[in-house]
Enzyme design. Structure first.
Site, short mmCIF file in Angstrom:
data_model
loop_
_atom_site.label_atom_id
_atom_site.label_comp_id
_atom_site.label_asym_id
_atom_site.label_seq_id
_atom_site.Cartn_x
_atom_site.Cartn_y
_atom_site.Cartn_z
N LYS A 43 0.84 -1.21 0.00
CA LYS A 43 0.00 0.00 0.00
C LYS A 43 0.87 1.26 0.00
O LYS A 43 0.69 2.16 -0.83
CB LYS A 43 -0.93 0.00 1.22
CG LYS A 43 -1.78 1.26 1.34
CD LYS A 43 -2.49 1.31 2.67
CE LYS A 43 -2.96 2.72 2.96
NZ LYS A 43 -3.48 2.89 4.31
N ASP A 57 -6.76 0.89 0.50
CA ASP A 57 -6.96 1.25 1.90
C ASP A 57 -8.33 0.74 2.34
O ASP A 57 -8.98 -0.02 1.61
CB ASP A 57 -6.84 2.77 2.09
CG ASP A 57 -7.87 3.55 1.29
OD1 ASP A 57 -8.82 2.94 0.76
OD2 ASP A 57 -7.74 4.79 1.19
#
Length: 209
Positions: free
Chosen positions: A120, A138
């Site tokens: 991420k 997310d």
């Protein structure tokens, strides 16, 4: 590309625009990297409050790399998980200086080899710094992508791979930016505002109200 997917992206573009926005305040790539490390389990708003003073106190990579661990922990305490974050920030900045001449690397492999950097975080850097097509998964992206039936998975890496198959590359970065706003204003985890949602007729979620 499926007609439904195309329509969803068209409406997201019309509603939120197609400008690349980063919600974490930064002036340099390494500042963004530190801000993203701090953002784990923490709001962007809180991170921006902390980094305002943090980036003045530690205004070079060298200062972060040489920081006193306990002092840095206190400086970032309000972001949560501050023991691990402080340790990772020091190790990460040392690696940037020792292995990358102070530059933030570009590839997923090099980025994820840094302390505290997962897929991420790496994709945030790749998208915002280098504008390389990348999908950031997310909590908003995971939740809403499931509601839109773009994925059935919970594992962020699997969600990322599913979205890479569904979304055109020119929307990989944009999708995350748009979905964050959508998730913060309409498609909440609890009590989503379905009656106000511009994607209501295209949504297949069992949570639909």
């Amino acid at each position: 590309m499926q007609k439904r997917t195309k329509e969803i992206l068209k409406r997201l573009d019309e509603t939120y625009g197609t400008e690349y926005i980063c919600y974490l305040n930064h002036k340099t790539p390494w500042q963004l990297l530190i801000a993203v490390i701090l953002s784990a389990q923490c709001t962007d708003a809180r991170v921006n409050i902390v980094t305002k003073d943090l980036f003045e106190k530690y205004d070079t990579l060298e200062k972060f790399a040489q920081a006193d661990l306990e002092e840095l922990e206190e400086d970032i305490r309000s972001t949560g998980f501050y023991h691990n974050k402080a340790k990772n920030i020091i190790a990460c900045t040392k690696a940037l200086l020792e292995r990358h001449q102070g530059e933030v690397p570009r590839t997923l492999e090099e980025l994820t080899a840094l302390a505290g950097v997962g897929r991420k975080t790496a994709n945030v850097i790749r998208g915002n710094v280098y504008h390389d097509p990348s999908i950031v998964v997310d909590t908003h992206v995971k939740r809403i992508s499931k509601r839109l039936s773009f994925t059935k998975n919970d594992d962020p890496t699997k969600v990322e791979l599913d979205l890479m198959k569904v979304l055109p590359k020119d929307h990989w970065i944009l999708y995350n930016i748009q979905i964050i706003t959508f998730g913060r204003t309409i498609c909440f985890a609890r009590n989503p505002k379905c009656s106000e949602c511009f994607l209501n007729d295209l949504c297949k979620s069992k949570d639909k109200r």
